[in-house]
Design an enzyme around this catalytic site. Structure first.
Site, PDB file in Angstrom:
ATOM      1  N   HIS A 367      66.473   6.790  29.764  1.00 20.19           N
ATOM      2  CA  HIS A 367      66.614   6.017  30.998  1.00 20.19           C
ATOM      3  C   HIS A 367      67.190   6.899  32.093  1.00 20.19           C
ATOM      4  O   HIS A 367      68.411   7.043  32.216  1.00 20.19           O
ATOM      5  CB  HIS A 367      67.495   4.788  30.767  1.00 20.19           C
ATOM      6  CG  HIS A 367      67.369   3.745  31.846  1.00 20.19           C
ATOM      7  ND1 HIS A 367      68.249   3.630  32.875  1.00 20.19           N
ATOM      8  CD2 HIS A 367      66.421   2.786  32.056  1.00 20.19           C
ATOM      9  CE1 HIS A 367      67.884   2.635  33.670  1.00 20.19           C
ATOM     10  NE2 HIS A 367      66.773   2.108  33.192  1.00 20.19           N
ATOM     11  N   ILE A 373      71.601   5.943  34.741  1.00 18.16           N
ATOM     12  CA  ILE A 373      72.030   4.627  35.223  1.00 18.16           C
ATOM     13  C   ILE A 373      71.936   3.658  34.062  1.00 18.16           C
ATOM     14  O   ILE A 373      70.919   3.608  33.354  1.00 18.16           O
ATOM     15  CB  ILE A 373      71.142   4.133  36.389  1.00 18.16           C
ATOM     16  CG1 ILE A 373      71.255   5.079  37.595  1.00 18.16           C
ATOM     17  CG2 ILE A 373      71.524   2.712  36.797  1.00 18.16           C
ATOM     18  CD1 ILE A 373      70.282   4.759  38.706  1.00 18.16           C
ATOM     19  N   GLY A 376      69.831  -2.485  33.921  1.00 17.83           N
ATOM     20  CA  GLY A 376      70.201  -3.840  34.281  1.00 17.83           C
ATOM     21  C   GLY A 376      69.969  -4.825  33.150  1.00 17.83           C
ATOM     22  O   GLY A 376      70.763  -5.754  32.941  1.00 17.83           O
ATOM     23  N   VAL A 377      68.899  -4.642  32.407  1.00 20.23           N
ATOM     24  CA  VAL A 377      68.597  -5.576  31.327  1.00 20.23           C
ATOM     25  C   VAL A 377      69.682  -5.532  30.253  1.00 20.23           C
ATOM     26  O   VAL A 377      69.986  -6.543  29.615  1.00 20.23           O
ATOM     27  CB  VAL A 377      67.201  -5.273  30.732  1.00 20.23           C
ATOM     28  CG1 VAL A 377      67.176  -3.926  30.019  1.00 20.23           C
ATOM     29  CG2 VAL A 377      66.760  -6.379  29.790  1.00 20.23           C
ATOM     30  N   GLU A 381      72.296  -8.241  28.620  1.00 15.79           N
ATOM     31  CA  GLU A 381      72.502  -8.347  27.170  1.00 15.79           C
ATOM     32  C   GLU A 381      73.988  -8.299  26.822  1.00 15.79           C
ATOM     33  O   GLU A 381      74.487  -9.105  26.018  1.00 15.79           O
ATOM     34  CB  GLU A 381      71.761  -7.213  26.463  1.00 15.79           C
ATOM     35  CG  GLU A 381      72.037  -7.093  24.967  1.00 15.79           C
ATOM     36  CD  GLU A 381      71.598  -8.302  24.164  1.00 15.79           C
ATOM     37  OE1 GLU A 381      72.195  -8.549  23.092  1.00 15.79           O
ATOM     38  OE2 GLU A 381      70.655  -9.005  24.592  1.00 15.79           O
TER      39      GLU A 381
END
Length: 464
Positions: A367, A373, A376-377, A381
């Protein structure tokens, strides 16, 4: 010294005709407990549904303010609401056997008199004012409408109207404190122009209309035949035009009675905020639609303030409620999907979790490795796992249950999270857990910054 909430000491019964429906309506206004606010109960309908006085329940503002909820509606509520706010009554239940509040004399004066006769009863809870701390502005440029609220330790209102009419002209009205409402504003009656009256009559829109409950402003040349028609229609003696440019059926109670009535409507419509206010509200050319839009703006600011006030900066080194080993006895997740390192707080209604973000996590290999970074997902979670601790606390054997997503709404990502950051997750129940289903508002923070927020719904399911 804190001001206490209050209700009425005894029931108030009022009957009359609805201005628009022409139906006779009876109301019994009753005591209500603290933090109840104003609610109508349609006792003439099956199930006696209740309608909360709230801006989100407004369904019509064309000829007054109408609210609807639970399959029921109540219209022309503003004069009654103005009396309640003007007398600083915080909680009542209004049982009504029809769809419209009686128009009475077109003002709030009769309501005021009835409430004062009933008396007031102080409650234990403090009055829950919303204090305007920053200016709130509403503009409708096409109609030259402008409303602004500014900070003030009190409730002051100023109103200007201008209908571009040679008869009415510009008028101003003001009260410096809400305690002045009863004496200065409450007796001011509703008004309309003659051409509006004729249109409303012709279209059957004021079936309960009477020349005794409204000021009719004559803004056009009027023939004797038209006046005779009005006299016959409203069963009055010969109606003429007074020197003030109004029909002679009534006399003005104040020189600026129309402006005072517009201020009365503002007081009533701003009850839709759902709380007593502190601030100075100034309005140019207000009407029901603009008042309701402004009430919604205040409510939106209240929501923002409420969310901001919930944000607390936590010490990541505080003694945790659960450490990582204890978390793994509750949650089924394991590395690389275990996202929570500590639980810092845990109550019946909220939970606070912590995650340390480090560069050696496997996810950073794929990523954005050159600009790592945290995804966001995975923020969502981790937030859900934090909330899962709160939900699993309700069962005696959490190791035998799974927490599954049912819904994610209003997720917003505001600030990037990078290696080296410590994320604090707080989840608050928005309603009680029922049948293992939890609805939560989640916020993720790095220091004092909100990096992510979302509304979550999850259910626990037994697997062993």
């Amino acid at each position: 010294m804190n001001v206490k909430q209050r209700t009425i000491k005894q029931d108030v019964v009022i009957s009359g005709v609805g201005l628009h429906t022409g139906k006779t309506v009876s109301m019994t206004i009753k005591q209500a407990p603290e933090n109840h606010w104003y609610k109508f109960k349609r006792v003439d309908l099956d199930g006696q549904p209740e309608v909360l006085v709230d801006a989100d329940n407004v369904t019509d503002t064309s000829r007054g303010t109408t609210i609807s909820q639970n399959g029921a509606s109540v219209s022309t509520i503003e004069h009654l609401m103005a009396a309640l706010v003007g007398l600083q009554i915080d909680n009542v239940l209004i049982e009504i056997d029809g769809p419209e509040v009686p128009i009475l004399d077109g003002s709030s004066a009769i309501f005021i008199k009835k409430f004062e006769e009933a008396g007031f009863e102080e409650l234990d809870a403090d009055r829950d004012y919303y204090e305007i701390t920053n200016s709130i502005h509403h503009i409708e440029a096409d109609r030259k409408v402008e409303i602004i609220a500014m900070p003030l330790d009190g409730y002051r209102l100023t109103c200007m109207i201008d209908f571009n009419s040679p008869v009415l002209g510009s008028q101003h009205a003001a009260i410096n404190k809400i305690e002045d409402f009863s004496k200065e504003i409450s007796s001011s009656r509703t008004f309309c122009f003659l051409h509006e009256l004729e249109m409303l009559v012709d279209n059957g829109l004021i079936k309960g209309g009477d020349l005794s409950n409204a000021i009719v402003i004559v803004d056009k040349e009027t023939s004797p035949e038209e006046l005779k028609k009005l006299s016959h229609l409203f069963n009055r003696d010969d109606v003429t035009v007074a020197k003030e440019g109004i029909l002679s059926n009534i006399q003005l109670r104040h020189q600026n009675e129309p402006a005072r009535h517009k201020l009365l409507d503002m007081v009533g419509d701003l009850a839709l905020v759902g709380r007593p206010l502190k601030g100075h509200v100034m309005a140019a050319r207000p009407g029901h639609a603009a008042n309701v839009a402004f009430a919604k703006k205040i409510k939106e600011q209240i929501r923002k303030d409420k969310n901001t006030k919930k944000i607390k900066v936590y010490d990541p080194n505080m003694t945790p409620v659960y450490d990582t080993a204890q978390i793994m006895r509750i949650l089924p997740h394991r590395q690389p999907m275990l996202m929570i390192d500590k639980i810092l707080e845990l109550t019946e209604n909220h939970v606070v979790g912590l995650k340390n973000v480090t560069i050696n996590e496997d996810l950073f290999m794929g990523h954005f490795p050159d600009a790592p970074i945290f995804p966001g997902v995975l923020l969502i979670e981790a937030m859900a796992q934090t909330g899962g601790i709160l939900v699993l606390k309700t069962v005696p054997d959490p190791e035998n249950w799974l927490t599954l997503f049912l819904k994610i709404e209003n997720a917003r990502f505001k600030v990037q999270v990078s290696p080296g950051d410590t994320i604090i997750f707080r989840c608050d129940l928005t309603e009680p857990i029922r049948r293992g289903i939890a609805k939560m508002k989640g916020v993720a923070m790095v220091g004092e910054k909100v990096v992510c927020e979302a509304e979550l719904m999850a259910q626990i399911v037994k697997v062993k």
